[in-house]
Design a protein around this motif. Structure first.
Motif, PDB file in Angstrom:
ATOM      1  N   LYS A  53       6.345 111.324  55.734  1.00 59.73           N
ATOM      2  CA  LYS A  53       5.854 110.580  56.884  1.00 59.73           C
ATOM      3  C   LYS A  53       6.829 109.633  57.457  1.00 59.73           C
ATOM      4  O   LYS A  53       7.120 109.656  58.731  1.00 59.73           O
ATOM      5  CB  LYS A  53       4.451 109.974  56.709  1.00 59.73           C
ATOM      6  CG  LYS A  53       3.088 110.775  56.368  1.00 59.73           C
ATOM      7  CD  LYS A  53       2.144 110.061  56.103  1.00 59.73           C
ATOM      8  CE  LYS A  53       0.973 110.923  55.744  1.00 59.73           C
ATOM      9  NZ  LYS A  53      -0.544 110.475  55.428  1.00 59.73           N
ATOM     10  N   ILE A  54       7.542 108.936  56.478  1.00 64.86           N
ATOM     11  CA  ILE A  54       8.703 107.944  57.035  1.00 64.86           C
ATOM     12  C   ILE A  54       9.643 108.929  57.532  1.00 64.86           C
ATOM     13  O   ILE A  54      10.227 108.535  58.718  1.00 64.86           O
ATOM     14  CB  ILE A  54       9.311 107.146  55.932  1.00 64.86           C
ATOM     15  CG1 ILE A  54       8.117 106.311  55.467  1.00 64.86           C
ATOM     16  CG2 ILE A  54      10.377 106.455  56.296  1.00 64.86           C
ATOM     17  CD1 ILE A  54       8.561 105.252  54.153  1.00 64.86           C
ATOM     18  N   ALA A  55       9.981 109.917  57.132  1.00 69.28           N
ATOM     19  CA  ALA A  55      11.242 110.634  57.518  1.00 69.28           C
ATOM     20  C   ALA A  55      10.738 111.326  58.877  1.00 69.28           C
ATOM     21  O   ALA A  55      11.606 111.353  59.883  1.00 69.28           O
ATOM     22  CB  ALA A  55      11.442 111.744  56.627  1.00 69.28           C
ATOM     23  N   ILE A  56       9.618 111.562  59.250  1.00 69.33           N
ATOM     24  CA  ILE A  56       9.108 112.074  60.516  1.00 69.33           C
ATOM     25  C   ILE A  56       9.221 111.138  61.436  1.00 69.33           C
ATOM     26  O   ILE A  56       9.665 111.204  62.599  1.00 69.33           O
ATOM     27  CB  ILE A  56       7.804 112.937  60.421  1.00 69.33           C
ATOM     28  CG1 ILE A  56       7.776 114.005  59.634  1.00 69.33           C
ATOM     29  CG2 ILE A  56       7.170 113.011  61.809  1.00 69.33           C
ATOM     30  CD1 ILE A  56       6.430 114.629  59.136  1.00 69.33           C
ATOM     31  N   VAL A  57       8.891 110.075  61.240  1.00 68.50           N
ATOM     32  CA  VAL A  57       8.930 108.768  61.931  1.00 68.50           C
ATOM     33  C   VAL A  57      10.307 108.363  62.386  1.00 68.50           C
ATOM     34  O   VAL A  57      10.800 108.356  63.643  1.00 68.50           O
ATOM     35  CB  VAL A  57       8.126 107.355  61.507  1.00 68.50           C
ATOM     36  CG1 VAL A  57       8.258 106.287  62.206  1.00 68.50           C
ATOM     37  CG2 VAL A  57       6.596 107.627  61.349  1.00 68.50           C
ATOM     38  N   ARG A  58      11.000 108.480  61.425  1.00 62.93           N
ATOM     39  CA  ARG A  58      12.482 108.071  61.436  1.00 62.93           C
ATOM     40  C   ARG A  58      12.953 109.106  62.315  1.00 62.93           C
ATOM     41  O   ARG A  58      14.056 108.561  63.216  1.00 62.93           O
ATOM     42  CB  ARG A  58      13.391 107.958  60.336  1.00 62.93           C
ATOM     43  CG  ARG A  58      12.898 106.611  59.654  1.00 62.93           C
ATOM     44  CD  ARG A  58      13.851 106.538  58.442  1.00 62.93           C
ATOM     45  NE  ARG A  58      13.613 105.215  57.675  1.00 62.93           N
ATOM     46  CZ  ARG A  58      13.599 104.913  56.244  1.00 62.93           C
ATOM     47  NH1 ARG A  58      13.888 106.046  55.432  1.00 62.93           N
ATOM     48  NH2 ARG A  58      13.204 103.830  55.797  1.00 62.93           N
ATOM     49  N   ALA A  59      12.814 110.282  62.296  1.00 65.72           N
ATOM     50  CA  ALA A  59      13.437 111.296  63.133  1.00 65.72           C
ATOM     51  C   ALA A  59      13.202 111.063  64.526  1.00 65.72           C
ATOM     52  O   ALA A  59      14.001 111.585  65.324  1.00 65.72           O
ATOM     53  CB  ALA A  59      13.021 112.963  62.560  1.00 65.72           C
ATOM     54  N   TYR A  60      11.817 110.862  64.937  1.00 62.74           N
ATOM     55  CA  TYR A  60      11.411 110.795  66.171  1.00 62.74           C
ATOM     56  C   TYR A  60      12.169 109.294  67.094  1.00 62.74           C
ATOM     57  O   TYR A  60      12.688 109.457  67.854  1.00 62.74           O
ATOM     58  CB  TYR A  60       9.775 110.333  66.291  1.00 62.74           C
ATOM     59  CG  TYR A  60       9.095 111.818  66.498  1.00 62.74           C
ATOM     60  CD1 TYR A  60       9.396 112.809  67.463  1.00 62.74           C
ATOM     61  CD2 TYR A  60       8.123 112.032  65.558  1.00 62.74           C
ATOM     62  CE1 TYR A  60       8.601 113.806  67.350  1.00 62.74           C
ATOM     63  CE2 TYR A  60       7.505 113.223  65.521  1.00 62.74           C
ATOM     64  CZ  TYR A  60       7.718 114.242  66.492  1.00 62.74           C
ATOM     65  OH  TYR A  60       7.166 115.309  66.550  1.00 62.74           O
ATOM     66  N   GLN A  61      12.343 108.578  65.997  1.00 64.56           N
ATOM     67  CA  GLN A  61      13.114 107.260  66.580  1.00 64.56           C
ATOM     68  C   GLN A  61      14.448 107.299  66.667  1.00 64.56           C
ATOM     69  O   GLN A  61      15.061 106.904  67.703  1.00 64.56           O
ATOM     70  CB  GLN A  61      12.966 106.167  65.385  1.00 64.56           C
ATOM     71  CG  GLN A  61      11.320 105.566  65.277  1.00 64.56           C
ATOM     72  CD  GLN A  61      11.027 104.620  64.159  1.00 64.56           C
ATOM     73  OE1 GLN A  61      11.856 104.705  63.156  1.00 64.56           O
ATOM     74  NE2 GLN A  61      10.407 103.659  64.695  1.00 64.56           N
ATOM     75  N   ALA A  62      15.220 108.425  65.785  1.00 63.97           N
ATOM     76  CA  ALA A  62      16.663 108.719  66.072  1.00 63.97           C
ATOM     77  C   ALA A  62      16.704 109.562  67.386  1.00 63.97           C
ATOM     78  O   ALA A  62      17.661 109.356  67.898  1.00 63.97           O
ATOM     79  CB  ALA A  62      16.974 109.604  64.628  1.00 63.97           C
ATOM     80  N   GLN A  63      15.575 110.213  67.768  1.00 60.58           N
ATOM     81  CA  GLN A  63      15.898 110.857  69.052  1.00 60.58           C
ATOM     82  C   GLN A  63      15.406 110.222  70.096  1.00 60.58           C
ATOM     83  O   GLN A  63      15.508 110.592  71.303  1.00 60.58           O
ATOM     84  CB  GLN A  63      14.742 112.048  69.185  1.00 60.58           C
ATOM     85  CG  GLN A  63      15.007 113.092  68.118  1.00 60.58           C
ATOM     86  CD  GLN A  63      13.726 114.159  67.978  1.00 60.58           C
ATOM     87  OE1 GLN A  63      12.871 114.121  68.817  1.00 60.58           O
ATOM     88  NE2 GLN A  63      13.726 114.907  67.000  1.00 60.58           N
ATOM     89  N   GLY A  64      15.158 108.868  70.067  1.00 63.01           N
ATOM     90  CA  GLY A  64      15.055 107.680  71.116  1.00 63.01           C
ATOM     91  C   GLY A  64      13.412 107.624  71.432  1.00 63.01           C
ATOM     92  O   GLY A  64      13.145 107.011  72.483  1.00 63.01           O
ATOM     93  N   HIS A  65      12.672 108.118  70.629  1.00 63.34           N
ATOM     94  CA  HIS A  65      11.428 107.953  70.770  1.00 63.34           C
ATOM     95  C   HIS A  65      10.859 106.731  70.389  1.00 63.34           C
ATOM     96  O   HIS A  65      11.222 106.186  69.302  1.00 63.34           O
ATOM     97  CB  HIS A  65      10.264 109.162  70.467  1.00 63.34           C
ATOM     98  CG  HIS A  65      10.783 110.381  70.872  1.00 63.34           C
ATOM     99  ND1 HIS A  65      10.583 110.695  72.139  1.00 63.34           N
ATOM    100  CD2 HIS A  65      11.458 111.659  70.401  1.00 63.34           C
ATOM    101  CE1 HIS A  65      11.118 112.096  72.528  1.00 63.34           C
ATOM    102  NE2 HIS A  65      11.598 112.549  71.395  1.00 63.34           N
ATOM    103  N   ARG A  66       9.713 106.058  70.780  1.00 65.39           N
ATOM    104  CA  ARG A  66       8.976 104.982  70.331  1.00 65.39           C
ATOM    105  C   ARG A  66       7.793 105.397  69.727  1.00 65.39           C
ATOM    106  O   ARG A  66       7.340 106.051  70.328  1.00 65.39           O
ATOM    107  CB  ARG A  66       8.590 103.881  71.436  1.00 65.39           C
ATOM    108  CG  ARG A  66       9.929 103.117  71.562  1.00 65.39           C
ATOM    109  CD  ARG A  66       9.431 101.990  72.774  1.00 65.39           C
ATOM    110  NE  ARG A  66       9.659 102.703  73.862  1.00 65.39           N
ATOM    111  CZ  ARG A  66       9.035 102.221  75.194  1.00 65.39           C
ATOM    112  NH1 ARG A  66       8.439 101.093  75.407  1.00 65.39           N
ATOM    113  NH2 ARG A  66       9.346 103.048  76.201  1.00 65.39           N
ATOM    114  N   VAL A  67       7.647 105.247  68.692  1.00 70.47           N
ATOM    115  CA  VAL A  67       6.686 105.756  67.691  1.00 70.47           C
ATOM    116  C   VAL A  67       5.402 104.703  67.362  1.00 70.47           C
ATOM    117  O   VAL A  67       5.712 103.771  66.994  1.00 70.47           O
ATOM    118  CB  VAL A  67       7.369 106.228  66.375  1.00 70.47           C
ATOM    119  CG1 VAL A  67       6.090 106.831  65.456  1.00 70.47           C
ATOM    120  CG2 VAL A  67       8.358 107.165  66.528  1.00 70.47           C
TER     121      VAL A  67
END
Length: 177
Positions: A53-67
């Motif tokens: 779950k952390i990895a998924i959140v970080r992946a979205y954040q790395a793409q510039g998304h706010r999660v």
């Protein structure tokens, strides 16, 4: 493991706030996650561990998304802390999830999620107005003081006026809409 009746309405309201990608991250079995996600029309990922779950959140954040992460269990706590905004469902939530989240809802009612977004938007509009008012007021005041138009004693006394304006403007948040 069953879909709460208020969830479809709450997610629809969340979408009206411009949050278009909603995804179910679950530690449950594939079949259970699919049964919950299907009626909502959202993608899902099942059998996830906390690190997943952390990895998924970080992946979205790395793409510039706010999660925004919503969770209630021990397995959600690390991702709640990693998210830009972690929202813990309080009544059924574990203590660690409540502590890790940025927002703790005191009832297990998904209709509170769009309410949190509504309050956050109102608050930010008041903050922006307060900053703009203070910037303009101080720019005018400093200019007048630098040009010698405003005496130093009066300039010092006038510094309390923006505080009163900010308090008055911020008090609008106390009213329910």
């Amino acid at each position: 493991d069953t879909l709460r009746p208020e969830v479809p309405e709450a997610l629809e309201e969340v979408r009206r706030f411009g949050i278009l990608h909603i995804e179910l991250l679950s530690g449950d079995a594939e079949r259970t996650a699919a049964a919950l996600a299907a009626p909502l029309g959202i993608p899902y990922r099942a059998q996830l561990m906390p690190d997943d779950k952390i990895a998924i959140v970080r992946a979205y954040q790395a793409q510039g998304h706010r999660v925004i992460m919503i969770g209630d269990g021990v397995n959600d706590a690390p991702a709640l802390a990693q998210a830009d905004v972690g929202i813990a469902m309080g009544a059924a939530g574990s203590d660690i999830a409540l502590q890790a989240a940025h927002v703790a809802l005191l009832r297990d009612d998904w209709r509170l999620v769009p309410e949190v977004l509504r309050i956050a938007r109102r608050t930010m509009s008041v903050v922006r107005l307060n900053i703009a008012f203070t910037a303009v007021y101080n720019t005018v005041g400093l200019t007048l003081a630098a040009l010698g138009i405003l005496p130093p004693v009066l300039a010092a006394a006038a510094q309390s006026i923006p505080d009163l304006g900010i308090l008055a403007n911020s008090s609008r948040l106390l009213r329910q809409r």
